[in-house]
Design a protein around this motif. Structure first.
Motif, PDB file in Angstrom:
ATOM      1  N   ASP A  26     -16.259  39.850 -12.311  1.00 19.71           N
ATOM      2  CA  ASP A  26     -17.586  39.487 -11.806  1.00 19.71           C
ATOM      3  C   ASP A  26     -17.600  38.035 -11.322  1.00 19.71           C
ATOM      4  N   ASN A  27     -16.966  37.174 -12.103  1.00 23.29           N
ATOM      5  CA  ASN A  27     -16.933  35.761 -11.697  1.00 23.29           C
ATOM      6  C   ASN A  27     -16.082  35.554 -10.446  1.00 23.29           C
ATOM      7  N   VAL A  28     -15.050  36.356 -10.300  1.00 17.68           N
ATOM      8  CA  VAL A  28     -14.209  36.254  -9.096  1.00 17.68           C
ATOM      9  C   VAL A  28     -15.020  36.706  -7.881  1.00 17.68           C
ATOM     10  N   GLN A  29     -15.668  37.851  -8.010  1.00 15.52           N
ATOM     11  CA  GLN A  29     -16.422  38.368  -6.859  1.00 15.52           C
ATOM     12  C   GLN A  29     -17.593  37.463  -6.485  1.00 15.52           C
ATOM     13  N   ASN A  30     -18.162  36.783  -7.495  1.00 16.57           N
ATOM     14  CA  ASN A  30     -19.300  35.893  -7.211  1.00 16.57           C
ATOM     15  C   ASN A  30     -18.866  34.459  -6.931  1.00 16.57           C
ATOM     16  N   PHE A  31     -17.572  34.244  -6.811  1.00 18.99           N
ATOM     17  CA  PHE A  31     -17.059  32.890  -6.582  1.00 18.99           C
ATOM     18  C   PHE A  31     -17.709  32.277  -5.337  1.00 18.99           C
ATOM     19  N   GLN A  32     -18.121  31.010  -5.471  1.00 21.37           N
ATOM     20  CA  GLN A  32     -18.750  30.322  -4.340  1.00 21.37           C
ATOM     21  C   GLN A  32     -17.735  29.437  -3.637  1.00 21.37           C
ATOM     22  N   GLU A  79      -7.976  34.491  -9.190  1.00 24.68           N
ATOM     23  CA  GLU A  79      -8.318  35.658 -10.019  1.00 24.68           C
ATOM     24  C   GLU A  79      -7.638  35.652 -11.383  1.00 24.68           C
ATOM     25  N   LEU A  80      -6.883  34.603 -11.696  1.00 26.68           N
ATOM     26  CA  LEU A  80      -6.102  34.588 -12.942  1.00 26.68           C
ATOM     27  C   LEU A  80      -6.988  34.430 -14.177  1.00 26.68           C
ATOM     28  N   LEU A  81      -6.730  35.290 -15.151  1.00 24.80           N
ATOM     29  CA  LEU A  81      -7.379  35.143 -16.466  1.00 24.80           C
ATOM     30  C   LEU A  81      -6.322  35.499 -17.500  1.00 24.80           C
ATOM     31  N   LEU A 110     -10.476  43.018  -1.145  1.00 27.06           N
ATOM     32  CA  LEU A 110     -11.035  42.588  -2.439  1.00 27.06           C
ATOM     33  C   LEU A 110     -11.378  41.098  -2.476  1.00 27.06           C
ATOM     34  N   LEU A 111     -11.169  40.407  -1.358  1.00 24.26           N
ATOM     35  CA  LEU A 111     -11.476  38.966  -1.356  1.00 24.26           C
ATOM     36  C   LEU A 111     -12.984  38.741  -1.522  1.00 24.26           C
ATOM     37  N   PRO A 112     -13.381  37.797  -2.407  1.00 25.64           N
ATOM     38  CA  PRO A 112     -14.815  37.521  -2.552  1.00 25.64           C
ATOM     39  C   PRO A 112     -15.456  37.175  -1.206  1.00 25.64           C
ATOM     40  N   LYS A 113     -16.663  37.689  -0.975  1.00 27.09           N
ATOM     41  CA  LYS A 113     -17.260  37.586   0.374  1.00 27.09           C
ATOM     42  C   LYS A 113     -17.597  36.158   0.781  1.00 27.09           C
ATOM     43  N   SER A 114     -17.740  35.301  -0.214  1.00 25.05           N
ATOM     44  CA  SER A 114     -18.091  33.921   0.077  1.00 25.05           C
ATOM     45  C   SER A 114     -17.068  33.230   1.010  1.00 25.05           C
ATOM     46  N   PHE A 115     -15.800  33.619   0.902  1.00 24.59           N
ATOM     47  CA  PHE A 115     -14.791  33.005   1.790  1.00 24.59           C
ATOM     48  C   PHE A 115     -15.077  33.325   3.258  1.00 24.59           C
TER      49      PHE A 115
END
Ligand code: A3P
Length: 291
Positions: A26-32, A79-81, A110-115
């Motif tokens: 979730d945090n990856v996808q919402n990354f700003q 995306e590393l955790l 799968l890249l977060p849309k913010s990019f």
């Protein structure tokens, strides 16, 4: 702290993954993303560290004291955790230097849309399938955070089946290639071109990034990122990374085009080529397997 046993592969939105890259989803996808972020996107083992180090030197120089840290800390892995390290997203959110240099192995879908929204520059590096597979095999042997590689023959079959961490090589390189056709902020580099003429590819990178280093600076960067120099550089060679066992195989292993010939049998190579033709028949994307 010790790592748990090697992770298992599972299907994640149609892509093989392990929990080290999906656990923070979730945090990856919402990354700003920020507009001046520079994303380094690759399939694993295509030359990520090489390009990361080139960008680090271009933007921050060789001597800035705050840059005397390992490359995997300077260019955080989105995306590393993983136990032992803070999550990639958290490290990135706390970064105050700019531009942020960001590493990802995510397939394009799968890249977060913010990019995309921020229209960030993206440097994609691709490497020919055979050398990429060999490099990945040795990496999985020495890296406790990767699934058990098994023997070479099984590994190669899995590679052809796309059952690798970050999914199918074929889908990854073609997915980003197709995106590049309509998106001008993607520079698509080839590992083989970088080996053939690092200076020329450095020029392409600089012109894409809008940088104009002096000839002297460029030469300093080119010299600092040669394989033998990087292999000895503890800030660039991953020797300080606790999940890797260099007694099994070093991170900076050979750095060659065509090492696959030392691993593939004739039968494996023929079978691979035949399968490759089918999988890649709908793309214009072409690789060199020797130089
Ligand atoms: P080999 O295992 O074939 O040696 P990544 O950084 O994406 O994990 O890719 C690692 C691969 O890039 C390894 O390939 C490594 O040796 C190679 N590499 C790293 N730096 C390099 C350099 N300066 N020149 C050539 N190859 C390099």
């Amino acid at each position: 702290m010790e790592l748990p046993p090697r992770p298992k592969l599972f299907d994640f939105h149609g892509v093989s993954m392990t929990n080290y890259f999906t656990g923070n989803w979730d945090n990856v996808q919402n990354f700003q993303a920020r507009p001046d972020d520079i994303l380094i996107a690759t399939y694993p083992k295509a030359g990520t560290t090489w390009v990361s180090y080139i960008l680090d030197l271009l933007y921050f120089g060789q001597t800035a004291p705050e840059r005397q840290r390992p490359i995997f800390e300077k260019v955080p892995f989105l995306e590393l955790l993983i136990p032992l390290y803070p999550p990639g997203v958290e490290v990135l959110n706390n970064l105050t230097t700019s531009p942020r240099l960001i590493k990802t192995h995510l397939p394009v879908q799968l890249l977060p849309k913010s990019f995309w929204e921020q229209n960030c520059r993206i440097v994609y590096v691709a490497r020919n399938a055979k050398d990429n597979a060999v490099s990945y095999f040795h990496f999985d042997r020495m890296n406790q955070a990767e699934p058990e590689p098994g023997d070479w023959n099984n590994f190669l079959q899995r590679f052809m089946d796309g059952k690798m961490v970050f999914g199918s090589w074929y889908d990854h390189v073609t997915g980003w290639w197709e995106k590049k056709q309509t998106h001008s902020k993607i520079l698509y580099l080839f590992y083989e071109d970088m080996v053939e003429d690092t200076g020329r590819e450095l020029d392409r990178l600089c012109s894409f990034l809008g940088l104009s280093p002096s000839a002297e600076e460029k030469e300093r960067v080119r010299g600092g990122v040669q394989f033998d120099i990087m292999k000895k550089n503890s800030m660039a060679n991953y020797s300080t990374n606790p999940v890797m066992d260099f007694k099994i195989s070093p991170f900076m292993r050979k750095g060659k085009v065509g090492d696959w010939k030392n691993h593939f049998t004739v039968a494996q190579s023929e079978q691979f080529d035949e399968d490759y033709k089918k999988k890649m028949e709908n793309t214009q994307l072409r690789f060199h397997t020797t130089i």
